[in-house]
Scaffold this motif. Structure first.
Motif, PDB file in Angstrom:
ATOM      1  N   GLY A  58       0.822  -1.191   0.000  1.00 32.37           N
ATOM      2  CA  GLY A  58       0.000   0.000   0.000  1.00 32.37           C
ATOM      3  C   GLY A  58       0.862   1.251   0.000  1.00 32.37           C
ATOM      4  N   SER A  59       0.249   2.392   0.298  1.00 31.09           N
ATOM      5  CA  SER A  59       0.999   3.650   0.265  1.00 31.09           C
ATOM      6  C   SER A  59       0.453   4.659   1.259  1.00 31.09           C
ATOM      7  N   ILE A  60       1.360   5.511   1.757  1.00 30.41           N
ATOM      8  CA  ILE A  60       1.008   6.654   2.596  1.00 30.41           C
ATOM      9  C   ILE A  60       1.488   7.898   1.866  1.00 30.41           C
ATOM     10  N   VAL A  61       0.553   8.771   1.518  1.00 22.94           N
ATOM     11  CA  VAL A  61       0.856   9.924   0.672  1.00 22.94           C
ATOM     12  C   VAL A  61       0.623  11.219   1.445  1.00 22.94           C
ATOM     13  N   LEU A  62       1.628  12.099   1.449  1.00 27.21           N
ATOM     14  CA  LEU A  62       1.448  13.436   2.009  1.00 27.21           C
ATOM     15  C   LEU A  62       0.827  14.312   0.927  1.00 27.21           C
ATOM     16  N   GLY A  63      -0.276  15.003   1.257  1.00 19.49           N
ATOM     17  CA  GLY A  63      -0.975  15.814   0.274  1.00 19.49           C
ATOM     18  C   GLY A  63      -1.018  17.279   0.641  1.00 19.49           C
ATOM     19  N   ASP A  64      -1.563  18.084  -0.259  1.00 25.37           N
ATOM     20  CA  ASP A  64      -1.753  19.519  -0.055  1.00 25.37           C
ATOM     21  C   ASP A  64      -0.460  20.238   0.317  1.00 25.37           C
ATOM     22  N   GLY A  65       0.665  19.757  -0.232  1.00 26.42           N
ATOM     23  CA  GLY A  65       1.944  20.432  -0.016  1.00 26.42           C
ATOM     24  C   GLY A  65       2.584  20.212   1.341  1.00 26.42           C
ATOM     25  N   LEU A  66       2.047  19.300   2.143  1.00 22.64           N
ATOM     26  CA  LEU A  66       2.636  19.034   3.458  1.00 22.64           C
ATOM     27  C   LEU A  66       4.038  18.457   3.303  1.00 22.64           C
ATOM     28  N   ARG A  67       4.996  19.021   4.084  1.00 21.78           N
ATOM     29  CA  ARG A  67       6.380  18.533   4.089  1.00 21.78           C
ATOM     30  C   ARG A  67       6.714  17.957   5.458  1.00 21.78           C
ATOM     31  N   ARG A  68       7.674  17.031   5.465  1.00 19.43           N
ATOM     32  CA  ARG A  68       8.060  16.376   6.720  1.00 19.43           C
ATOM     33  C   ARG A  68       8.520  17.383   7.766  1.00 19.43           C
ATOM     34  N   ASN A  69       9.215  18.455   7.333  1.00 16.83           N
ATOM     35  CA  ASN A  69       9.732  19.420   8.313  1.00 16.83           C
ATOM     36  C   ASN A  69       8.655  20.372   8.832  1.00 16.83           C
ATOM     37  N   GLN A  70       7.396  20.148   8.435  1.00 15.73           N
ATOM     38  CA  GLN A  70       6.278  20.914   8.977  1.00 15.73           C
ATOM     39  C   GLN A  70       5.511  20.120  10.026  1.00 15.73           C
ATOM     40  N   ILE A  71       6.061  18.954  10.376  1.00 16.39           N
ATOM     41  CA  ILE A  71       5.398  18.056  11.326  1.00 16.39           C
ATOM     42  C   ILE A  71       6.150  18.047  12.655  1.00 16.39           C
ATOM     43  N   GLY A  72       5.431  18.293  13.744  1.00 17.46           N
ATOM     44  CA  GLY A  72       5.998  18.155  15.080  1.00 17.46           C
ATOM     45  C   GLY A  72       5.608  16.806  15.654  1.00 17.46           C
ATOM     46  N   TYR A  73       6.527  16.171  16.383  1.00 13.09           N
ATOM     47  CA  TYR A  73       6.297  14.805  16.874  1.00 13.09           C
ATOM     48  C   TYR A  73       6.637  14.705  18.354  1.00 13.09           C
ATOM     49  N   LEU A  74       5.674  14.264  19.130  1.00 11.99           N
ATOM     50  CA  LEU A  74       5.890  13.981  20.547  1.00 11.99           C
ATOM     51  C   LEU A  74       5.786  12.478  20.742  1.00 11.99           C
ATOM     52  N   ALA A  75       6.942  11.821  20.893  1.00 16.18           N
ATOM     53  CA  ALA A  75       6.988  10.368  21.059  1.00 16.18           C
ATOM     54  C   ALA A  75       6.755   9.997  22.522  1.00 16.18           C
ATOM     55  N   GLN A  76       6.559   8.711  22.771  1.00 17.40           N
ATOM     56  CA  GLN A  76       6.499   8.239  24.142  1.00 17.40           C
ATOM     57  C   GLN A  76       7.865   8.446  24.786  1.00 17.40           C
ATOM     58  N   GLN A  77       7.872   8.993  25.985  1.00 14.18           N
ATOM     59  CA  GLN A  77       9.127   9.303  26.653  1.00 14.18           C
ATOM     60  C   GLN A  77       9.710   8.059  27.328  1.00 14.18           C
TER      61      GLN A  77
END
Length: 236
Positions: A58-77
């Motif tokens: 399958g596939s996971i597609v970023l749309g509407d111009g979203l870039r990876r560096n526009q994503i903030g991530y809070l992982a489990q500590q």
């Protein structure tokens, strides 16, 4: 418009299939909660959405111009991270690292963003304190501020309320909804708290061992699965 589209995705780890033939989308300014029992692939899916894990098919597609560096991530500590010896300001500032590019130093805009994040989360008074000396709730606010500095269009949270008491959990969900509404940042959150997910989110993905539900929160409440897990009631 969808900023992430998941099409017929299958994911696995250690030779086991965690998620099979999954389809859903995340919209601009969405508040999207992923729930389900342990072992149903919630965190594995989150890592795939972030590009940290390959899909089996399958596939996971970023749309509407979203870039990876526009994503903030809070992982489990982890326990090791709880003992990190940096100051609160230094931890939060590291959230601007992806925006720094090839620049050797953080910009004035980066530092202003850090101050704004601390103000938003009411932790400005803690900025000079050592991170490892903070309470669990304070550490979680610091990590959220760090993720906010990285997030321009999407904030991804993996079990962010683990270890927090019920009052702090409610405050956390409420703050995320306020941020989502006022700043227009889309949210994807993995959580074990089904009732808070139903109270605050716009869309729900409920992962099961061999199946999944995806739809609006209202559709989830009216579904047989929703009635089984939360009794078919939404508390506002």
């Amino acid at each position: 418009m969808a900023i992430i589209e998941c099409k017929n995705v299958t994911l696995g780890y250690d030779g086991l299939v965690a998620v099979s033939d999954l389809n859903f989308s995340v919209e601009e300014q969405d508040y999207f909660c992923i729930i389900g029992d342990n072992g149903t692939g919630k965190s594995t899916l989150l890592k795939a959405l972030l590009g940290l894990k390959r899909v089996s098919s399958g596939s996971i597609v970023l749309g509407d111009g979203l870039r990876r560096n526009q994503i903030g991530y809070l992982a489990q500590q982890t326990e090791v991270q709880k003992e990190f010896p940096a100051s609160v300001r230094e931890v939060i500032l590291s959230g601007c690292m992806n925006k720094r590019g090839l620049r050797p130093f953080y910009s004035a805009a980066d530092k202003k963003r850090v101050e704004a994040a601390m103000e938003t989360l009411s932790i400005s008074r803690l900025k000079g304190k050592c991170y490892k000396e903070l309470s669990g709730g304070q550490q979680q606010r610091v990590l959220l501020a760090r993720a906010l500095c990285a997030a321009e269009r999407l904030l991804v949270l993996d079990e962010p309320t683990t270890g927090l008491d019920p009052q702090m959990t409610t405050e956390f969900f409420s703050f995320i909804r306020q941020m989502n509404a006022e700043q227009g940042i889309a949210v994807i959150m993995v959580t074990h708290d089904t009732h808070c997910a139903v109270k605050y989110s716009k869309h729900i993905l409920h992962l099961l061992e061999n199946d999944a539900f995806f739809g609006t929160t209202e559709e989830y409440i009216d579904s047989e699965l929703g009635k089984k897990y939360i009794g078919g009631h939404r508390h506002d």
